[in-house]
Design a protein around this motif. Structure first.
Motif, PDB file in Angstrom:
ATOM      1  N   LEU A   1       6.625  12.732   4.271  1.00 31.91           N
ATOM      2  CA  LEU A   1       6.280  14.352   5.185  1.00 31.91           C
ATOM      3  C   LEU A   1       5.246  14.930   4.300  1.00 31.91           C
ATOM      4  N   GLU A   2       5.680  15.279   3.039  1.00 35.78           N
ATOM      5  CA  GLU A   2       5.312  16.384   2.597  1.00 35.78           C
ATOM      6  C   GLU A   2       3.440  15.941   2.208  1.00 35.78           C
ATOM      7  N   HIS A   3       2.982  14.723   2.239  1.00 41.88           N
ATOM      8  CA  HIS A   3       2.120  14.083   1.948  1.00 41.88           C
ATOM      9  C   HIS A   3       0.631  14.768   3.134  1.00 41.88           C
ATOM     10  N   LEU A   4       1.817  14.127   5.064  1.00 46.13           N
ATOM     11  CA  LEU A   4       1.113  14.525   5.744  1.00 46.13           C
ATOM     12  C   LEU A   4       0.599  16.067   6.019  1.00 46.13           C
ATOM     13  N   ALA A   5       1.596  17.215   5.233  1.00 39.84           N
ATOM     14  CA  ALA A   5       0.588  18.945   5.124  1.00 39.84           C
ATOM     15  C   ALA A   5      -0.937  18.768   4.075  1.00 39.84           C
ATOM     16  N   ARG A   6      -1.224  17.455   4.180  1.00 41.75           N
ATOM     17  CA  ARG A   6      -2.015  18.218   3.442  1.00 41.75           C
ATOM     18  C   ARG A   6      -3.484  17.262   3.709  1.00 41.75           C
TER      19      ARG A   6
ATOM     20  N   LEU B   1       1.357  -1.200   0.116  1.00 43.71           N
ATOM     21  CA  LEU B   1      -0.007  -0.458   0.001  1.00 43.71           C
ATOM     22  C   LEU B   1       0.544   1.193  -0.145  1.00 43.71           C
ATOM     23  N   SER B   2       0.214   2.322  -0.291  1.00 42.33           N
ATOM     24  CA  SER B   2       1.123   3.629   0.800  1.00 42.33           C
ATOM     25  C   SER B   2       0.099   4.968   0.374  1.00 42.33           C
ATOM     26  N   LEU B   3       0.801   4.994   1.809  1.00 43.84           N
ATOM     27  CA  LEU B   3       0.232   5.932   2.495  1.00 43.84           C
ATOM     28  C   LEU B   3      -0.102   7.430   1.878  1.00 43.84           C
ATOM     29  N   CYS B   4       1.245   7.775   0.895  1.00 42.50           N
ATOM     30  CA  CYS B   4       0.851   8.723  -0.130  1.00 42.50           C
ATOM     31  C   CYS B   4      -0.589   9.028  -0.846  1.00 42.50           C
ATOM     32  N   ALA B   5      -1.068   8.043  -1.093  1.00 46.39           N
ATOM     33  CA  ALA B   5      -2.238   7.412  -2.388  1.00 46.39           C
ATOM     34  C   ALA B   5      -3.464   7.614  -1.455  1.00 46.39           C
ATOM     35  N   ARG B   6      -3.198   8.303  -0.253  1.00 47.65           N
ATOM     36  CA  ARG B   6      -4.841   7.911   1.213  1.00 47.65           C
ATOM     37  C   ARG B   6      -4.702   9.776   1.299  1.00 47.65           C
ATOM     38  N   GLU B   7      -6.061   9.763   0.987  1.00 45.77           N
ATOM     39  CA  GLU B   7      -6.601  11.412   1.664  1.00 45.77           C
ATOM     40  C   GLU B   7      -8.119  10.918   2.288  1.00 45.77           C
TER      41      GLU B   7
ATOM     42  N   GLN C   1       9.587  22.454  12.105  1.00 45.29           N
ATOM     43  CA  GLN C   1       9.230  22.519  13.420  1.00 45.29           C
ATOM     44  C   GLN C   1       7.759  22.202  12.692  1.00 45.29           C
ATOM     45  N   SER C   2       7.215  22.122  11.833  1.00 45.73           N
ATOM     46  CA  SER C   2       6.035  21.997  11.242  1.00 45.73           C
ATOM     47  C   SER C   2       5.989  20.786  11.270  1.00 45.73           C
ATOM     48  N   THR C   3       6.488  19.973  10.309  1.00 43.52           N
ATOM     49  CA  THR C   3       6.318  19.003  10.408  1.00 43.52           C
ATOM     50  C   THR C   3       6.821  17.850  10.907  1.00 43.52           C
TER      51      THR C   3
ATOM     52  N   THR D   1      11.163   4.498   3.460  1.00 46.59           N
ATOM     53  CA  THR D   1      13.054   3.791   3.010  1.00 46.59           C
ATOM     54  C   THR D   1      13.749   5.755   2.325  1.00 46.59           C
ATOM     55  N   ASP D   2      14.236   6.156   2.604  1.00 44.29           N
ATOM     56  CA  ASP D   2      14.961   7.038   2.875  1.00 44.29           C
ATOM     57  C   ASP D   2      14.875   7.969   4.152  1.00 44.29           C
ATOM     58  N   VAL D   3      14.847   7.405   5.514  1.00 41.42           N
ATOM     59  CA  VAL D   3      14.777   8.334   6.626  1.00 41.42           C
ATOM     60  C   VAL D   3      15.472   9.758   6.842  1.00 41.42           C
ATOM     61  N   ARG D   4      15.167  10.584   6.818  1.00 42.49           N
ATOM     62  CA  ARG D   4      16.405  12.137   6.778  1.00 42.49           C
ATOM     63  C   ARG D   4      16.240  12.892   8.184  1.00 42.49           C
ATOM     64  N   PRO D   5      16.575  13.308   8.255  1.00 40.67           N
ATOM     65  CA  PRO D   5      16.234  15.222   9.362  1.00 40.67           C
ATOM     66  C   PRO D   5      14.963  15.222   9.212  1.00 40.67           C
ATOM     67  N   VAL D   6      14.019  15.852   9.611  1.00 32.37           N
ATOM     68  CA  VAL D   6      12.812  16.703   9.053  1.00 32.37           C
ATOM     69  C   VAL D   6      13.492  18.251   9.869  1.00 32.37           C
ATOM     70  N   PRO D   7      13.164  18.629   8.289  1.00 34.99           N
ATOM     71  CA  PRO D   7      13.113  19.632   8.001  1.00 34.99           C
ATOM     72  C   PRO D   7      12.859  20.941   8.726  1.00 34.99           C
TER      73      PRO D   7
END
Length: 351
Positions: free
Chosen positions: A255-260, A7-13, A287-289, A279-285
């Motif tokens: 992270l971008e999808h969570l903003a929507r 599945l993809s969380l980014c495909a869900r709204e 505070q809002s994110t 995949t590709d976990v990296r530092p959160v850019p």
């Protein structure tokens, strides 16, 4: 063996109707079966055993008919000359000392039908007001015997005034309160906004509760090995295809999808998901994110969804500046919970 298509969380709204928000105000799956008897106090921390005793008595005192009008103080009988007693308990302590376990145990132990008890996080409570409107929320919750609020945190002045007014109305209606937080009620909001400007509201909130301090270390990591190191992209992707009901997403894209998606829908975002692969976990850019990620981590933890990841380990998600700021306790809680879920996910990778 046929591979599953992840599945993809980014495909869900998801869209969550208001009646679902009300119906889901019960302890989440992770805490559905907990009871005071299943809480194991640390023998080196007497405040933990004391909390069980105090909360058990509090629950027993909530029996009988719902208190209204002049009878609403029956749970806290007092002499006429004594100061007004608080009508709730407030569990204060660090992350991982079992506050949510105790709060859910209180909900289960309170002698009332489930429809007369409500349990939700602070975020879920404010989202309920947004969905129903203030007056309808007061009307809906006023008939309850008990309202349990997990992760009580005031992040902005609007929430401070909103929750102060709401809880005041509910107390007047005879609703007992219980809450957990990493911050004493008189200190809510410090380091996040100009709390001094809203001192009256914060003090009003504090007056509703009897603080109950719970000391101890994070049980999620007590005596356990260190968190597993991140896996490779290939391992995570392969595991997502081999695990039915798993999701697979690129961490920055998620992270971008969570903003929507509104945070009130993060629980619905994970409906039917048995494992989250990133995949590709990296530092959160920013505070809002970071705050949105905290909410997602809470929902995943509540639902016991393991998290398998590549990239950086979860203890490097947040910058030093974030971990020293006003939201640091939120971030440490997220690290603690994601680390526990990463440990749960180790078995998804073929050795």
């Amino acid at each position: 063996m046929t591979e599953a298509v992840p599945l993809s969380l980014c495909a869900r709204e998801p869209r969550v109707p208001a009646d679902r928000l009300v119906a889901e105000m019960v302890p989440p799956p992770r805490f559905d079966s907990v009871r005071f008897e299943t809480y194991v106090p640390d023998r080196n921390q007497p405040s933990q055993a004391e909390a069980v005793t105090v909360l058990s008595s509090f629950a027993a005192g909530l029996g009988g008919a719902h208190a209204t009008g002049s009878g609403r103080r029956r749970w806290f009988t007092r002499k006429p000359a004594a100061p007004a007693a608080p009508r709730g308990v407030y569990l204060d302590g660090g992350y991982g000392v079992g506050k949510t376990h105790l709060l859910a145990s209180l909900w289960h132990a309170t002698p009332a039908e489930p429809s007369l008890k409500a349990f939700g996080t602070f975020v879920e409570l404010t989202n309920l007001v947004g969905a129903l409107g203030f007056q309808q929320t007061v009307k809906t919750l006023s008939g309850h015997r008990l309202l349990c609020i997990d992760e009580f945190e005031l992040d902005d002045p609007g929430d401070t005034v909103l929750v102060s007014t709401l809880l005041g109305k509910l107390v007047e209606a005879g609703v007992a309160l219980a809450a957990t937080s990493n911050t004493l009620p008189g200190k809510l909001g410090e380091g996040r906004f100009a709390a001094a400007d809203f001192l009256r509201e914060i003090q009003g909130l504090s007056a509703h509760f009897r603080p109950l301090r719970i000391d101890g270390e994070d049980y999620r990591h007590r005596g356990l090995p260190e968190a597993p190191a991140p896996f490779s992209d290939e391992q995570v992707t392969r595991a997502s295809h081999a695990t039915g009901g798993a999701s697979l997403d690129d961490f920055p894209q998620l992270l971008e999808h969570l903003a929507r998606v509104h945070p009130s829908r993060y629980g619905a975002l994970t409906d039917g998901v048995r494992a989250v692969c990133l995949t590709d976990v990296r530092p959160v850019p920013d505070q809002s994110t970071a705050l949105r990620l905290v909410v997602l981590a809470d929902r995943l933890y509540d639902r016991e969804v393991p998290v398998l990841a590549s990239g950086l380990p979860f203890d490097r998600l947040f910058s030093d500046e974030m971990l020293q700021g006003g939201y640091r306790k939120k971030y440490f809680r997220a690290i603690s919970r994601l680390t526990a879920l990463a440990r749960d996910a180790k078995g998804l990778v073929e050795q």
